[in-house]
Design an enzyme around this catalytic site. Structure first.
Site, PDB file in Angstrom:
ATOM      1  N   HIS A 134      73.452 120.132 -22.311  1.00 32.25           N
ATOM      2  CA  HIS A 134      73.105 119.713 -23.687  1.00 32.25           C
ATOM      3  C   HIS A 134      71.591 119.552 -23.860  1.00 32.25           C
ATOM      4  O   HIS A 134      71.130 118.688 -24.610  1.00 32.25           O
ATOM      5  CB  HIS A 134      73.798 118.394 -24.069  1.00 32.25           C
ATOM      6  CG  HIS A 134      75.289 118.471 -24.069  1.00 32.25           C
ATOM      7  ND1 HIS A 134      76.022 118.745 -25.195  1.00 32.25           N
ATOM      8  CD2 HIS A 134      76.191 118.322 -23.061  1.00 32.25           C
ATOM      9  CE1 HIS A 134      77.316 118.749 -24.896  1.00 32.25           C
ATOM     10  NE2 HIS A 134      77.446 118.504 -23.607  1.00 32.25           N
ATOM     11  N   ASN A 139      82.315 116.436 -28.679  1.00 40.37           N
ATOM     12  CA  ASN A 139      82.017 117.858 -28.838  1.00 40.37           C
ATOM     13  C   ASN A 139      82.635 118.373 -30.132  1.00 40.37           C
ATOM     14  O   ASN A 139      83.421 117.669 -30.766  1.00 40.37           O
ATOM     15  CB  ASN A 139      82.608 118.646 -27.663  1.00 40.37           C
ATOM     16  CG  ASN A 139      81.719 118.627 -26.424  1.00 40.37           C
ATOM     17  OD1 ASN A 139      80.554 118.250 -26.480  1.00 40.37           O
ATOM     18  ND2 ASN A 139      82.277 119.047 -25.300  1.00 40.37           N
TER      19      ASN A 139
HETATM   20 FE1  HDE Z   1      78.662 115.232 -20.891  1.00 41.00          FE
HETATM   21  N1  HDE Z   1      76.896 114.863 -19.978  1.00 41.00           N
HETATM   22  N2  HDE Z   1      79.570 115.257 -19.090  1.00 41.00           N
HETATM   23  N3  HDE Z   1      80.434 115.802 -21.740  1.00 41.00           N
HETATM   24  N4  HDE Z   1      77.798 115.295 -22.659  1.00 41.00           N
HETATM   25  C1  HDE Z   1      75.721 114.749 -20.604  1.00 41.00           C
HETATM   26  O1  HDE Z   1      74.144 113.059 -20.211  1.00 41.00           O
HETATM   27  C2  HDE Z   1      79.038 114.774 -17.948  1.00 41.00           C
HETATM   28  C3  HDE Z   1      81.611 115.998 -21.121  1.00 41.00           C
HETATM   29  C4  HDE Z   1      78.397 115.462 -23.878  1.00 41.00           C
HETATM   30  O2  HDE Z   1      73.007 114.611 -27.130  1.00 41.00           O
HETATM   31  C5  HDE Z   1      74.622 114.268 -19.693  1.00 41.00           C
HETATM   32  O3  HDE Z   1      72.371 112.256 -21.348  1.00 41.00           O
HETATM   33  C6  HDE Z   1      80.025 114.784 -16.914  1.00 41.00           C
HETATM   34  C7  HDE Z   1      82.687 116.103 -22.067  1.00 41.00           C
HETATM   35  C8  HDE Z   1      77.412 115.470 -24.921  1.00 41.00           C
HETATM   36  O4  HDE Z   1      72.125 113.498 -25.468  1.00 41.00           O
HETATM   37  C9  HDE Z   1      75.344 114.037 -18.363  1.00 41.00           C
HETATM   38  C10 HDE Z   1      81.166 115.292 -17.472  1.00 41.00           C
HETATM   39  C11 HDE Z   1      82.105 115.970 -23.293  1.00 41.00           C
HETATM   40  C12 HDE Z   1      76.188 115.289 -24.275  1.00 41.00           C
HETATM   41  C13 HDE Z   1      76.754 114.460 -18.696  1.00 41.00           C
HETATM   42  C14 HDE Z   1      80.866 115.575 -18.844  1.00 41.00           C
HETATM   43  C15 HDE Z   1      80.698 115.788 -23.072  1.00 41.00           C
HETATM   44  C16 HDE Z   1      76.472 115.175 -22.873  1.00 41.00           C
HETATM   45  C17 HDE Z   1      73.412 115.142 -19.644  1.00 41.00           C
HETATM   46  C18 HDE Z   1      82.485 115.560 -16.815  1.00 41.00           C
HETATM   47  C19 HDE Z   1      82.768 116.021 -24.658  1.00 41.00           C
HETATM   48  C20 HDE Z   1      74.825 115.277 -24.902  1.00 41.00           C
HETATM   49  C21 HDE Z   1      72.345 114.426 -20.428  1.00 41.00           C
HETATM   50  C22 HDE Z   1      83.146 114.436 -16.362  1.00 41.00           C
HETATM   51  C23 HDE Z   1      83.709 114.990 -24.912  1.00 41.00           C
HETATM   52  C24 HDE Z   1      74.411 113.932 -25.378  1.00 41.00           C
HETATM   53  C25 HDE Z   1      72.910 113.146 -20.735  1.00 41.00           C
HETATM   54  C26 HDE Z   1      73.066 114.013 -26.052  1.00 41.00           C
HETATM   55  C27 HDE Z   1      75.492 114.968 -21.897  1.00 41.00           C
HETATM   56  C28 HDE Z   1      77.731 114.389 -17.804  1.00 41.00           C
HETATM   57  C29 HDE Z   1      81.824 116.168 -19.707  1.00 41.00           C
HETATM   58  C30 HDE Z   1      79.791 115.629 -24.160  1.00 41.00           C
HETATM   59  C31 HDE Z   1      74.775 114.760 -17.164  1.00 41.00           C
HETATM   60  C32 HDE Z   1      79.822 114.335 -15.493  1.00 41.00           C
HETATM   61  C33 HDE Z   1      84.167 116.281 -21.759  1.00 41.00           C
HETATM   62  C34 HDE Z   1      77.654 115.640 -26.406  1.00 41.00           C
HETATM   63  O5  HDE Z   1      75.346 112.691 -18.012  1.00 41.00           O
END
Ligand code: HDE
Length: 703
Positions: A87, A160
């Site tokens: 993202h 999402n």
């Molecule tokens: Fe994220 N995800 N994600 N994700 N995610 C990040 O956090 C992570 C997942 C989502 O505009 C990170 O600040 C793991 C699902 C959005 O700043 C990080 C797993 C969904 C955003 C991270 C997921 C998301 C992130 C990277 C699996 C939808 C952007 C930067 C378990 C429901 C937020 C940050 C923004 C961002 C980890 C899966 C949505 C690395 C480990 C499922 C919208 O922490």
């Protein structure tokens, strides 16, 4: 020598030693104490010369003692912070959430207690795979992250625009993300899933197939952030004041309805305006057309969870709206852009674990993993455990704790007490009554590293999604799969994917197999659980079936030449604005052209800079002479041919006929081609545009 001294010094002293500053007009005025216009170092020292480094001699080496130069370059060298690992490319805006009615029966969360309550929010939309500088119209899931600054602390709903995910367990996240990112040896492709590594992983991970159907659908190429839905994805809990809990799924629905572009258009938009989505949000908010979404809840109890066809803890499954009707509970309005992109959009730290009392987690293994991950990522990116001191991340309600020190501590405790319990009678205390308490869910069982058998059906909802689409949308899915797999060089990967598709829809599998040159269909992939074909279609899953019935918020590009009919242009403008849409003029010169009546028509774009992919519909208002000239220009012919191929509505003044035929458009017009015979036809055109696209044309243009 004298000349260079004069050029480089903007400031000198008068005879009494008072500082004099040269204003923009070159006049000298006295510098007041703390004058806002005086350039200073970060330490506050006024700067005399910001054009030249300090040198030994006019042409000599630079001197180390030039503290201004050293500080300026030092700071510049450290301007970047690590971009988000996923993202990275995103765009944010401020706004508010307004609660419709009290939801006290379901949750004690303060934000849902009072009808009409307004809570400030910051929202960040994003793509997932590309780096910060990638283009907006990648085929990708979009992040839809909302930070609510509630009176009981920040609530982050980090969702999402697609309601399901690729994987069921957080431990697979690094693998799916590594596979989609540029391949590690060659460092490409950027922001694209169309490569071997991604499809290799997917073809070996059947749980991803439902999400793949969504990613290959038009949901993954939205026309605007303003026209997409958002989903919390996981099942969460609401907990009321009596400690009773109900399950919940969160859905955002855009007021302007959903809309996507077609792939051929997306590819061209990325070249013409890589910031297409950013610019769209910026323009809408700056012009006062504030985008709005309604928050909907799907509420269900344990009995429903136990009897539903799929495990509600499995994030690769959704609950169809026809099974549990979403309940609108409030609206989100975005009405203010950040003042500084870095300070707000780049530094905002969303975390799934930010929940207020009354909202709680389920045991979804993906959500559980996320709750662990997001804190880590903030420390890496923002560099200090004090990232909550940044204004964009700080709560807007009072907060008191004993955390102290660390890098960049901006808020520091005063007084003696920095622990509790203490006998000084000072400092904050816990509140069993108001504080966050977890829902006391019964948990028992062995400690196991296992995937529940209730997560084993990987194909049935993929099929349900596919059969819920219109024929046009199904065609787009087939075309997307064909395109993506055509970029895979390893035939085994392509074949494995077709084997999975056979478990989703046989015709889809056959179409894709045929297009990518697989002559003999493989056996269907081994399924952990036999795919079901009895799930009924869910019309709510289609974009086209749920069109907005309005052209509001959309944009018409009007190609104009000198001598154009001013009356027609005015009529068009009036009808477009009445609909709540925007008109932009594309002209041979941006300065503008003189219409037939001599009035000046100002252009926003030149033809090269304003291709029709940037608009939802187009109009051609040209003179005979203008049409003669334009039909010889490739950019003008593309303008028309692309709009036609992308199934857009096209209005044209009679003189434009030649341009249409030179763009290869059959003289036999379809209903999407609207002749502007008179000024009334402008209204007819805008009315037609409410359908957004004339999809029936698509099979004839064969993109
Ligand atoms: Fe994220 N995800 N994600 N994700 N995610 C990040 O956090 C992570 C997942 C989502 O505009 C990170 O600040 C793991 C699902 C959005 O700043 C990080 C797993 C969904 C955003 C991270 C997921 C998301 C992130 C990277 C699996 C939808 C952007 C930067 C378990 C429901 C937020 C940050 C923004 C961002 C980890 C899966 C949505 C690395 C480990 C499922 C919208 O922490």
């Amino acid at each position: 020598m004298a000349r260079s001294a004069k050029q480089t010094s903007n400031k000198r002293s008068n005879i009494r030693g008072e500082k004099l500053v040269r204003g923009n007009g070159g006049e000298l005025h006295q510098m007041a104490e703390g004058d806002q216009n005086v350039l200073t170092t970060a330490q506050g020292g006024p700067v005399a010369d910001d054009q030249n480094t300090l040198k030994a001699g006019e042409r000599g080496p630079a001197l180390l003692e030039d503290f201004h130069f050293r500080e300026k370059i030092f700071h510049f060298d450290h301007e970047r912070i690590p971009e988000r690992v996923v993202h990275a490319r995103g765009y944010g805006a401020h706004g508010y959430f307004e609660t419709y009615e009290s939801l006290a029966a379901y949750t004690r969360a303060d934000i849902f207690q009072r009808a009409g309550e307004k809570t400030p929010v910051f929202v960040r939309f994003s793509t997932v795979a590309g780096s910060k500088g990638s283009f907006d119209l990648a085929r990708d899931v979009r992040g839809f992250a909302v930070k609510f600054y509630t009176k009981e602390g920040n609530w982050d709903l980090v969702g999402n625009n697609i309601p399901v995910f690729f994987i069921q367990d957080a431990i697979k996240f690094p693998d799916i993300i590594h596979s989609v990112k540029p391949e590690p040896d060659r460092g490409f492709p950027q922001a694209q899933s169309a490569h071997d590594n991604f499809w290799d992983f997917i073809s070996l991970t059947p749980e991803s197939i439902h999400m793949i159907m969504w990613i290959m659908s038009d949901r993954a190429i939205p026309r605007s952030f303003r026209f997409m839905q958002g989903f919390g994805v996981h099942t969460f809990r609401l907990v009321n004041a009596k400690n009773e809990s109900i399950f919940v799924k969160f859905i955002w629905k855009p007021k302007l309805g959903m809309q996507s572009v077609v792939w051929n258009e997306a590819v061209k938009i990325n070249g013409a305006d890589p910031d297409f989505h950013r610019r769209d949000l910026w323009n809408a908010i700056q012009s006062g057309d504030f985008p709005e979404w309604e928050l909907n809840l799907q509420l269900f109890d344990q009995n429903f969870a136990d009897s539903f066809d799929f495990d509600v803890l499995d994030p690769t499954k959704l609950i169809p709206e026809e099974v549990i009707k979403p309940m609108p509970v409030g609206r989100l309005v975005l009405d203010r852009m950040p003042e500084n992109f870095f300070a707000e959009t780049e530094q905002v730290a969303f975390m799934t674990q930010n929940v207020p009392p009354g909202i709680d987690f389920s045991n979804d293994p993906l959500l559980q993993g996320r709750n662990f991950s997001y804190l880590d990522t903030q420390l890496k990116r923002l560099g200090s455990p004090n990232f909550t001191h940044l204004p964009i991340n700080a709560p807007k309600c009072p907060f008191h704790h004993f955390q102290q020190d660390g890098h960049m501590a901006m808020r520091n405790p005063v007084g003696r007490v920095n622990y509790q319990p203490n006998s000084w009678g000072e400092g904050p205390r816990e509140s069993p009554q108001h504080g966050f308490t977890n829902f006391a869910e019964e948990i028992e069982g062995q400690k196991l590293r296992i995937r529940s058998a209730s997560f084993a059906d990987h194909y049935s909802q993929a099929r349900q999604f596919f059969i819920s689409q219109t024929a046009t949308e199904q065609r787009h899915i087939a075309m997307a799969l064909t395109f993506e797999l055509s970029k895979c060089e390893n035939p085994a990967i392509r074949e494995r994917m077709v084997a999975h598709l056979l478990n989703v829809d046989e015709t889809l599998a056959e179409t894709v197999a045929d297009k990518i040159g697989i002559e003999k269909l493989p056996e269907p992939a081994d399924a952990a659980m036999p795919p079901r074909d009895d799930l009924p279609a869910s019309p709510a899953l289609s974009i086209i079936k749920n069109g907005p019935a309005s052209f509001a918020g959309r944009k018409v590009g009007v190609l104009v030449t000198a001598g154009a009919d001013a009356g027609l242009l005015n009529a068009l403008q009036a009808e477009i604005e009445k609909e709540g849409a925007v008109m932009e003029v594309i002209a041979p010169k941006v300065g503008g052209v003189a219409a037939a009546d001599g009035t000046l028509v100002k252009g926003k774009h030149m033809i090269d800079g304003g291709p029709s992919v940037l608009f939802d519909a187009i109009a051609l208002v040209v003179s005979q002479e203008g049409a003669d000239r334009l039909q010889k220009e490739a950019a003008a012919r593309d303008f028309v041919a692309d709009a036609f191929a992308h199934c857009k509505f096209i209005a044209f003044s009679p003189e434009a006929q030649l341009l249409l035929s030179q763009a290869g458009i059959d003289p036999e017009p379809d209903e999407g081609l609207i002749a502007l015979d008179d000024q009334k036809a402008a209204g007819k055109f805008v009315e037609a545009c409410r359908k957004l696209r004339l999809w029936s044309r698509e099979t004839t243009v064969k993109l």
